[in-house]
Design a protein around this motif. Structure first.
Motif, PDB file in Angstrom:
ATOM      1  N   TYR A  15       0.612  -1.445  -0.208  1.00 57.22           N
ATOM      2  CA  TYR A  15       0.176   0.066   0.272  1.00 57.22           C
ATOM      3  C   TYR A  15       0.257   0.863   0.312  1.00 57.22           C
ATOM      4  O   TYR A  15       0.696   1.852  -0.979  1.00 57.22           O
ATOM      5  N   GLU A  35      10.569  -4.718  -5.576  1.00 61.47           N
ATOM      6  CA  GLU A  35      10.155  -6.156  -4.690  1.00 61.47           C
ATOM      7  C   GLU A  35      10.850  -7.094  -5.161  1.00 61.47           C
ATOM      8  O   GLU A  35      11.287  -7.560  -6.082  1.00 61.47           O
ATOM      9  N   TRP A  92       2.132 -13.535   9.522  1.00 65.59           N
ATOM     10  CA  TRP A  92       1.722 -13.208   7.626  1.00 65.59           C
ATOM     11  C   TRP A  92       1.951 -12.420   7.628  1.00 65.59           C
ATOM     12  O   TRP A  92       1.519 -11.234   7.467  1.00 65.59           O
ATOM     13  N   GLY A  96       4.831  -9.972  -3.936  1.00 65.43           N
ATOM     14  CA  GLY A  96       4.676  -9.831  -4.548  1.00 65.43           C
ATOM     15  C   GLY A  96       4.123  -8.492  -5.345  1.00 65.43           C
ATOM     16  O   GLY A  96       3.911  -8.056  -4.509  1.00 65.43           O
TER      17      GLY A  96
HETATM   18  P1  FAD Z   1       2.858  -4.871   1.996  1.00 69.07           P
HETATM   19  O1  FAD Z   1       1.730  -5.125   1.934  1.00 69.07           O
HETATM   20  O2  FAD Z   1       3.484  -5.951   3.561  1.00 69.07           O
HETATM   21  O3  FAD Z   1       4.334  -4.879   1.191  1.00 69.07           O
HETATM   22  C1  FAD Z   1       5.808  -4.906   1.433  1.00 69.07           C
HETATM   23  C2  FAD Z   1       6.151  -5.306   0.013  1.00 69.07           C
HETATM   24  O4  FAD Z   1       7.771  -5.137   0.152  1.00 69.07           O
HETATM   25  C3  FAD Z   1       6.115  -6.469  -0.053  1.00 69.07           C
HETATM   26  O5  FAD Z   1       5.317  -6.972  -1.288  1.00 69.07           O
HETATM   27  C4  FAD Z   1       7.273  -6.982   0.023  1.00 69.07           C
HETATM   28  O6  FAD Z   1       7.299  -8.569  -0.030  1.00 69.07           O
HETATM   29  C5  FAD Z   1       8.035  -6.320  -0.445  1.00 69.07           C
HETATM   30  N1  FAD Z   1       8.743  -6.552   0.643  1.00 69.07           N
HETATM   31  C6  FAD Z   1       9.786  -6.033   2.004  1.00 69.07           C
HETATM   32  N2  FAD Z   1      10.915  -6.020   2.123  1.00 69.07           N
HETATM   33  C7  FAD Z   1      11.717  -5.799   0.839  1.00 69.07           C
HETATM   34  C8  FAD Z   1      13.057  -5.938   0.675  1.00 69.07           C
HETATM   35  N3  FAD Z   1      13.974  -6.688   1.661  1.00 69.07           N
HETATM   36  N4  FAD Z   1      13.458  -5.963  -0.588  1.00 69.07           N
HETATM   37  C9  FAD Z   1      12.322  -5.626  -2.327  1.00 69.07           C
HETATM   38  N5  FAD Z   1      11.012  -6.055  -1.335  1.00 69.07           N
HETATM   39  C10 FAD Z   1      10.314  -6.160   0.092  1.00 69.07           C
HETATM   40  N6  FAD Z   1      -5.727  -5.663   5.980  1.00 69.07           N
HETATM   41  C11 FAD Z   1      -6.679  -4.713   5.439  1.00 69.07           C
HETATM   42  O7  FAD Z   1      -6.996  -3.739   6.677  1.00 69.07           O
HETATM   43  N7  FAD Z   1      -8.048  -6.482   5.670  1.00 69.07           N
HETATM   44  C12 FAD Z   1      -7.839  -7.423   5.259  1.00 69.07           C
HETATM   45  O8  FAD Z   1      -9.010  -7.985   5.097  1.00 69.07           O
HETATM   46  C13 FAD Z   1      -6.734  -8.236   5.737  1.00 69.07           C
HETATM   47  N8  FAD Z   1      -6.890  -8.988   5.682  1.00 69.07           N
HETATM   48  C14 FAD Z   1      -5.093 -10.027   5.444  1.00 69.07           C
HETATM   49  C15 FAD Z   1      -5.405 -11.208   5.000  1.00 69.07           C
HETATM   50  C16 FAD Z   1      -4.287 -11.560   5.618  1.00 69.07           C
HETATM   51  C17 FAD Z   1      -3.838 -13.402   5.637  1.00 69.07           C
HETATM   52  C18 FAD Z   1      -2.812 -10.917   5.748  1.00 69.07           C
HETATM   53  C19 FAD Z   1      -1.052 -11.450   6.229  1.00 69.07           C
HETATM   54  C20 FAD Z   1      -3.201  -9.317   5.740  1.00 69.07           C
HETATM   55  C21 FAD Z   1      -4.130  -8.713   5.908  1.00 69.07           C
HETATM   56  N9  FAD Z   1      -4.729  -7.667   6.279  1.00 69.07           N
HETATM   57  C22 FAD Z   1      -5.537  -6.717   5.759  1.00 69.07           C
HETATM   58  C23 FAD Z   1      -3.401  -6.888   6.533  1.00 69.07           C
HETATM   59  C24 FAD Z   1      -2.685  -6.046   4.977  1.00 69.07           C
HETATM   60  O9  FAD Z   1      -2.644  -6.835   3.890  1.00 69.07           O
HETATM   61  C25 FAD Z   1      -1.328  -5.765   5.524  1.00 69.07           C
HETATM   62  O10 FAD Z   1      -1.635  -4.177   6.961  1.00 69.07           O
HETATM   63  C26 FAD Z   1      -0.379  -5.100   4.675  1.00 69.07           C
HETATM   64  O11 FAD Z   1      -0.322  -5.144   3.586  1.00 69.07           O
HETATM   65  C27 FAD Z   1       1.087  -3.793   4.750  1.00 69.07           C
HETATM   66  O12 FAD Z   1       0.299  -2.549   3.281  1.00 69.07           O
HETATM   67  P2  FAD Z   1       2.173  -1.846   3.569  1.00 69.07           P
HETATM   68  O13 FAD Z   1       2.434  -0.910   2.859  1.00 69.07           O
HETATM   69  O14 FAD Z   1       2.758  -1.403   5.001  1.00 69.07           O
HETATM   70  O15 FAD Z   1       2.933  -3.530   3.302  1.00 69.07           O
END
Ligand code: FAD
Length: 491
Positions: A15, A35, A92, A96
């Motif tokens: 996000y 990524e 978890w 991707g």
């Molecule tokens: P993320 O979406 O985690 O993205 C981080 C990205 O960075 C990933 O693609 C990862 O591969 C990449 N990355 C990490 N380290 C590196 C590196 N060193 N080099 C290159 N790339 C890297 N939230 C809701 O609001 N509603 C729901 O229904 C919900 N259901 C969920 C169900 C499951 C099974 C899970 C696991 C989570 C759920 N969540 C839900 C939580 C939500 O998906 C997360 O809070 C959200 O995706 C976090 O966003 P973010 O931008 O912090 O990072």
């Protein structure tokens, strides 16, 4: 070694990364996004469902890693779902292009305004509720299930039973919006289009119906022509140079996890959007490996968003339980947040196991009364999470209260089928915090002690937000990047 030059690099396509990429690209900036996970759309590999786990089901594991029922063996592949195991908690995360949006349940919940104000006392709540939240709901394509479809559809029996039982126990329920296209789901039900949510697809990716980030923010960003996404690129550590630019050491991997090439990137501006655990890993590891300056608040104020799973067995066994067919997309919740003694929100979760297991599953979201802390262990070169039973005392009490009250009104027992003692205290889907907005960063996500390093992801939220977090993560990212661009940070 070849050095790849890029003015602006974003690490991570969840996000925070997707919002940053879109807004910077719209402002005419060239952006490179790294990524570690696979670009599934480009690869053209279908996602697998819960009943037939395949390539997409786990990040380089030999066995599935769903929260339950891991009886399936796998050939290691760069799948969409990863699990990070710590002493007292398993986390978890999605991997991707699209990050967590590929694997999550799509529940798009705006936090309660009072709680948002409590968590972020320094933010202008009015501006968030009038502008950023409506904006992100539109960009993320949030919609709500049609009540008549919900009433008629056999795949939502688990929701109808869950709500009926909650009402009987005296709880208040609420309809939960989602990014899954419910009009598509109606067509699935009528067999007019290929099935996805009605074919047990969700935590290993959805082939249809779900508006994950690759279909929304990232697609729009790609359409500007200013974004380049390099998938299967994992950044290992970062170095701050004398001229205040950054050098990144990364590895390009193949889909079996083998390193193809070690790569070095160089950029003037760096945005960390690797998700809460990924961003903390990068900052703390880079500090340990080559003295990247980090502020004392990094790693502090971490929480599991009060995640606490529980289940009940023998839910209405005589009238057919919760249904053998279940949609993977949750649409019901129980809202007990205003109860002073037991404040919680819980999702009425599906359990699509292909048979009626007469079990109800709930993911409670509670307040986090005691926060945890993340550190880096130089000996094992792994993150350490200071988190134990003392951090989840209130969550356990709420779960006990909830299950007791539900069972008293409706019959049933605590689910030993799903969890050892009926409680999944160690299951975390919502890691938040550790790089908190206004503490480890300035008011717009720029890291303290740095001039050109920013954090834009779930780690900005101090461990709790009271509901599923991605709507809030997206809104905070919109707010930060808008102001950072306004302040000419990327000029
Ligand atoms: P993320 O979406 O985690 O993205 C981080 C990205 O960075 C990933 O693609 C990862 O591969 C990449 N990355 C990490 N380290 C590196 C590196 N060193 N080099 C290159 N790339 C890297 N939230 C809701 O609001 N509603 C729901 O229904 C919900 N259901 C969920 C169900 C499951 C099974 C899970 C696991 C989570 C759920 N969540 C839900 C939580 C939500 O998906 C997360 O809070 C959200 O995706 C976090 O966003 P973010 O931008 O912090 O990072």
């Amino acid at each position: 070694k070849e050095i790849v030059e890029a003015p602006i690099i974003i690490i991570g396509s969840g996000y925070g990364g997707a919002v940053s990429a879109l807004r910077l690209c719209e402002a005419g900036k060239k952006v490179v996004l790294l990524e570690m996970g696979l670009n599934w759309e480009k690869a053209g590999i279908p996602f697998s469902n819960l009943l037939k786990p395949g390539k997409s089901s786990a990040w380089l594991k030999k066995k599935t890693i769903a929260p339950f029922m891991n009886i399936f063996s796998l050939t290691p592949f760069t799948g969409t779902l990863d699990r990070l195991d710590f002493d007292n908690i398993n986390i978890w995360v999605g991997r991707g292009v699209g990050g967590g949006s590929l694997v999550n349940g799509g529940m798009a919940v705006t936090p309660k305004e009072d709680y948002f104000k409590e968590v972020f006392p320094n933010l202008d709540a009015e501006r968030f509720y009038n502008h950023y939240f409506p904006l992100v709901r539109e960009e993320l394509k949030v919609n709500v299930i049609d009540e008549q479809f919900l009433k008629d559809c056999p795949y939502y029996k688990f929701t109808r039973v869950g709500e009926e039982e909650a009402h009987k126990a005296g709880f208040k329920t609420m309809r939960v919006p989602n990014v899954y296209d419910f009009k598509y789901m109606e067509k699935e039900f009528r067999n007019e289009v290929p099935r996805s949510a009605l074919n047990t697809e969700v935590i290993y990716g959805n082939n249809h119906g779900k508006n994950s980030l690759d279909k929304t923010y990232l697609k729009k960003a790609m359409d500007t022509g200013n974004l380049e996404i390099l998938d299967l690129h994992k950044v290992d550590h970062i170095k701050l140079n004398d001229d205040k630019s950054y050098t990144l050491n990364a590895q390009q991997i193949d889909t079996s996890g083998n390193v193809i090439t070690d790569k070095v990137f160089h950029c003037k501006k760096l945005i960390l959007s690797a998700g809460t655990m990924g961003t903390l890993q990068l900052l703390l590891r880079s500090n340990a490996v080559n003295n990247l300056p980090i502020h004392e608040k990094i790693g502090k104020n971490w929480g599991n968003n009060g995640n606490f799973m529980t289940g009940r067995n023998w839910v209405k066994p005589l009238s057919g339980g919760t249904g053998s067919k279940q949609s993977t997309i949750p649409v019901g919740g129980i809202d007990n947040w205003d109860d002073k003694e037991h404040p919680f929100f819980t999702e009425i979760a599906p359990l699509p196991m292909g048979m009626d297991v007469a079990t109800a599953l709930y993911l409670l979201i509670n307040r986090v009364d005691k926060k945890g802390e993340v550190a880096y262990d130089k000996a094992t070169q792994m993150l350490k999470l200071n988190w134990d039973e003392s951090n989840t005392v209130n969550m356990r009490q709420n779960a006990k209260y909830f299950v007791r009250k539900m069972n008293k009104a409706n019959g049933g027992t605590r689910s030993h089928f799903l969890f050892n003692n009926g409680f999944g205290a160690d299951i975390c889907y919502h890691p938040l915090g550790g790089c908190v907005l206004g503490e480890a960063t300035n008011e717009f996500g720029k890291l303290r002690d740095h001039d050109h390093l920013y954090v834009l992801d779930g780690s900005l939220i101090p461990g709790t937000i009271g509901v599923n977090p991605f709507v809030t993560i997206t809104a905070i990212a919109e707010y930060c990047i808008e102001n950072l661009i306004k302040q000419n940070e990327f000029a």
